[in-house]
Write an enzyme that holds these catalytic residues in place. Sequence first.
Site, PDB file in Angstrom:
ATOM      1  N   GLY A 145       3.329   1.235  -3.019  1.00  0.00           N
ATOM      2  CA  GLY A 145       2.878   1.453  -4.377  1.00  0.00           C
ATOM      3  C   GLY A 145       1.432   1.885  -4.389  1.00  0.00           C
ATOM      4  O   GLY A 145       0.784   1.989  -3.340  1.00  0.00           O
ATOM      5  N   HIS A 164     -14.091  -3.736  -6.010  1.00  0.00           N
ATOM      6  CA  HIS A 164     -15.415  -3.104  -6.172  1.00  0.00           C
ATOM      7  C   HIS A 164     -15.325  -1.580  -6.280  1.00  0.00           C
ATOM      8  O   HIS A 164     -16.309  -0.926  -6.647  1.00  0.00           O
ATOM      9  CB  HIS A 164     -16.373  -3.536  -5.052  1.00  0.00           C
ATOM     10  N   ASP A 169       0.869  -1.186   0.000  1.00  0.00           N
ATOM     11  CA  ASP A 169       0.000   0.000   0.000  1.00  0.00           C
ATOM     12  C   ASP A 169       0.900   1.227   0.000  1.00  0.00           C
ATOM     13  O   ASP A 169       2.130   1.108  -0.022  1.00  0.00           O
ATOM     14  CB  ASP A 169      -0.930   0.001   1.219  1.00  0.00           C
TER      15      ASP A 169
END
Length: 342
Positions: free
Chosen positions: A232, A252, A206
Amino acid sequence: MSVLPEVRDQSDSYALLHLIQGAVITQAISVAAKLGIADVLAAGPLSVEDIANRTGSDPRATHRILRALCGHGVFAVRPDGRFEHTPLSDKLREDAPDSMRGFALLMSHPMLWEEWGHLLSTAETGEPNLPKLRGMGALDFFHAEPEYASVFFRAFGDLSASETDPILAAYDFSGFGTVVDVIAGRGNLLAGILKQAPGVKGVLYDSQVATVDSPALFEAAGVADRFTIEHGGYLDKLPAGGDAYLFKHIIHDFSEADAVTALRNAREAIAPDGKLLVIEYVIPENNEKHIGHTIDLWLMLMLGAQERTLAEYTELFAKAGFKLTRAVPTGAPISIIEAIPV
């Protein structure tokens, strides 16, 4: 002799009226959460006067709010007039396991109500309304409104945390060598996986901002020696060589094109015999009542994104080079959708 008028069956009208007035109950629950009524009742039943004294509210107004909520199973009243907890109201406590207090506070936030007031525009155009309403995308708006962002991410963070135990109970991660958790935030789920499966190593992927508190979390879980952090963004190349790539409530959020890009990045990075694990609400084919339907409307309004049926996930995975193998239900309203590279 007078003739009595024919009595119509109005049950359907009043059933619909209850649904229409759901926003009133939302506000009442949110007010109870803001006042901390659930917290002051934690030690036992209290009179409405005691509740009002401890929460700084008006006794008569507090009574009327509690009376309305009791009819929906949120709080209960004893024969002596004192109010007490029900299993539902107990989840409004700040310190309750799987607390929904944060979500109750979010659902009464004026900015959120303003956004939902523009659902008609999205229905008419098929486009997300938040960028038009705010003049910027969701992430930029959260940066511009840190107070709202704090309430929003606290609510969804609490909801996500409540799903960890059901996921760990439903799926055995012990057969993997390295699990790469993509856009995982602090890494609560990955830490739980490493605790469940002592032979597994983890990669937390992350942004640097999202993972600043992660080392302390993994240290507290006793698994700091088996995880690493790589930084990243959402659509960047992923750390290579993992045999499980985990996307929880990430796919989603994407448009179809971005979802395919993210999954192709996983396909490029994954070991030949690895597995893709996408954890999401799966929309039922028969339109039965499901929380995924309301989250789907949220995604449509804010991001132009969507929840998907299992058939839609099968099609999406195929575009990215994966074959869906199974969907594992959990004790929460989410499923672990498993796929293999082809």
